[in-house]
Scaffold this active site. Sequence first.
Site, short mmCIF file in Angstrom:
data_model
loop_
_atom_site.label_atom_id
_atom_site.label_comp_id
_atom_site.label_asym_id
_atom_site.label_seq_id
_atom_site.Cartn_x
_atom_site.Cartn_y
_atom_site.Cartn_z
N HIS A 1 -15.96 21.19 29.62
CA HIS A 1 -16.61 20.13 30.66
C HIS A 1 -16.41 20.94 32.01
CE1 HIS A 1 -11.94 18.73 30.94
NE2 HIS A 1 -12.39 18.85 32.16
N ASP B 1 -12.59 21.95 23.56
CA ASP B 1 -13.17 21.83 24.98
C ASP B 1 -13.05 23.18 26.01
OD1 ASP B 1 -14.00 21.14 27.47
OD2 ASP B 1 -12.68 19.32 27.49
N SER C 1 -7.70 21.16 34.21
CA SER C 1 -8.34 21.38 33.44
C SER C 1 -8.93 22.90 33.41
CB SER C 1 -9.99 20.48 33.61
OG SER C 1 -9.78 19.31 33.10
N1 ARG Z 1 -10.46 13.22 30.93
C1 ARG Z 1 -10.95 14.55 31.18
C2 ARG Z 1 -10.55 14.94 32.63
O1 ARG Z 1 -10.55 14.31 33.68
C3 ARG Z 1 -11.94 15.15 30.64
C4 ARG Z 1 -13.25 14.66 31.32
C5 ARG Z 1 -14.49 15.28 30.88
N2 ARG Z 1 -14.90 14.47 29.36
C6 ARG Z 1 -15.49 13.32 29.26
N3 ARG Z 1 -15.75 12.91 28.08
N4 ARG Z 1 -16.01 12.70 30.24
O2 ARG Z 1 -10.91 14.93 33.80
N1 GLU Z 2 -9.83 16.43 32.52
C1 GLU Z 2 -9.24 16.69 33.64
C2 GLU Z 2 -9.66 17.76 34.67
O1 GLU Z 2 -10.79 17.78 34.48
C3 GLU Z 2 -7.60 17.15 33.17
C4 GLU Z 2 -7.14 15.84 32.79
C5 GLU Z 2 -6.09 15.30 33.76
O2 GLU Z 2 -6.42 14.73 34.74
O3 GLU Z 2 -4.89 15.42 33.48
O4 GLU Z 2 -9.11 18.42 35.40
#
Ligand code: ARG
Ligand code: GLU
Length: 714
Positions: A83, A219, A645
């Site tokens: 991502h 991922d 991430s």
């Molecule tokens: N929650 C994770 C992070 O903030 C992954 C985000 C990307 N994946 C998604 N399904 N939107 O940011």
């Molecule tokens: N998915 C998050 C990112 O893009 C990391 C997850 C979090 O917020 O801990 O940095």
Amino acid sequence: MRILRLLVLLLVLPAYAQQGGMWIPSLLKGMNEKEMKSLGMKMSASDIYDVNNSSLKDAVPHFNGGCTSEVISPKGLLLTNHHCGYGEIQAHSTVEHDYLTDGFWAMSLEEELPNPDMEVTFIVRIEDVTAKVLEGVSLISNEQDKQKKIQDNIARLTNSLPKESYQENKIRTFYEGNQYMLFVTETYKDVRLVGAPPSSIGKFGSDTDNWVWPRHTGDFSLFRIYADKNNRPAEYSKDNVPYTPKHYFPISLGGIKENDFTLVFGYPGRTQEYLPSVAVEQIVNVLNPAKIEVRDAALKVADQFMRKDNAIKIQYAAKYASIANYWKKWIGETQGLKQTNAIGIKKAWEKDFMQKVAKSGKQAEYGSLLSYFDKYYKEIEPYTLSRDYFIEVVLRNTELLTIGYRLYQLEQIYNARGEQSFNDRRNNTLQSLESVYKDFNKQVDEKIFEQLIALYATKSPQQFLPEEVKGKDFKALTQEIYSQSKLTGYDAVKDLLTGDAKSVMEKLNNDKGYTLVKAMTEAYINKVSERYEELNSKIAALQRTYMKAILELSPEDARIFPDANSTMRVTYGKVKGYEPRDAVYYEPVTYLEGVMEKYVPGDYEFDVPQKLIELYNKKDFGPYGEKGKMPVCFIGTNHTTGGNSGSPAIDAKGNLIGLNFDRVWEGTMSDIYYDPSICRNIMVDIRYVLFIIDKYAGAGHLVKEMKIVNAKKK
Ligand code: ARG
Ligand code: GLU
């Protein structure tokens, strides 16, 4: 159970947080080093960060300003999340070569794909420059002049402190202005795409599984850093060569088990761990619910269209994912703050704080902090709420309004700087709007508008609303705008923006959509934002003093870490399961079995590629499996946030064991309050990454570049 936990927390809590924390890598000696060793770490603080010798920090660059990445071979091979590389993978995709759907693997250096706007930044060294930044500041009493002096000092030091010509100096504040650190950095701009799994692996589970454990997402994506002949940063050139790192991570096939030590190194973006309880109450009861309601409405509309129409699904997939990401996070955060009684715990802590203030004889300096917080947070509440509505409705979720706002900025530029500036800006605006309109669907946006304008007009503080939306029939207003405004299509907007500045302004100000955005924006600017900024700077000054008091009045060994600010940090903990609710326990490791359990053939979230099914059926896991099973993800007690991430998960000896990519739903409140019993970060097991590269994609040549340790004997 809960009461017991509360009591235990209150008894042993030196500061807000027990465990957790995001620490500055150059300051780990002492308390952190001792604690890490007690958790099982076999390295020393200087193995993690060292100025004179290579150390782990030399293998962890900031990835494109937002994510983290790590170097995993002597030839500059770089690992980050799928991502995080999504934009680059998408940019190289065409209908014939759909790398998002099918994956991409460069089979030689020649096949690696350049990315013009990408960069990664290494930290060369970190220095405390607090005394230098605050020089001459204590003599100034006026707050504004004080801040001005600090800004001047920072600018001067950034220019004058020693560095090489190919390096940069950056000064950042920690503890809200109580500490300043210099970062000397090197930014590499030739970064090429090397590999990415198909989305059915790299984004498996998509929005449904986002922020959720148990998780089964691979991922990850691979890049390579290129440098000039002297191994220095350089713009893209075909003559550049693979970068030789000062350090790269050995990769452990040894696997993990519950309670193993883990360390996560990266660039967490923003946390607010030292907010007073009144601010947290406001987030839980007022701000989060409002933002959630707006996004909820927008997502429901988009979802209905996306399910019925495949073209719309493609147009809105990325937008939907990004709106849903924080929508879902805020819901989890609000629930978590309530469930852990974060507000009650903070209130108890504040009582204790006031006693300490009294005992230390600092009543005059700190005694009224909390009551001022109360006063100013109450005063700012309607302004913050209006601001959030404006951001969510106008700037974020209704595209016609977002586009209208950009045109409003164009009018402002014309008024301030005249025709020439207007022309430059118009060309830029038109260029970027072209891609916005490619994924714009009038029908979808109209339905979203109808819902969101009603929320804005009925739920946001009424005293700041423009007449144009007060007491309207929203259906009629929506119809009027979407049938008459030229903002609903690219060609019409181009028309609107053709001609000399004066005639463009005239056309704009006769457009129903434009005049509505203008009224909303001017109401916001005149009635909300100025007062908001004023109160907010008062709160920031209070927070700075509060932080100073917390640092001063806490015991020597208190775990007081600076809030995240997108600078390099270390967090550590253990591999650990958790109990999300009564009688439910989550194991810390998931396996390929779980991917197959979730498999829905043809589904856009839960499809599984045929080749992966075959490997699973044959149990053909190569050296990466464990007892006939293929581990996929695991969780730990590391304190992470957005920006982490792509961060490396490191074992007790400094080997790479995983790749951070998310947090668990129940623990997303860790940005405000970290509770070690339910806050967990989610990582891909590095063995799954190698399995996909080697067995699934047949790109074993990449694994050969790496240094593999702890392989099991056959
Ligand atoms: N929650 C994770 C992070 O903030 C992954 C985000 C990307 N994946 C998604 N399904 N939107 O940011
Ligand atoms: N998915 C998050 C990112 O893009 C990391 C997850 C979090 O917020 O801990 O940095």
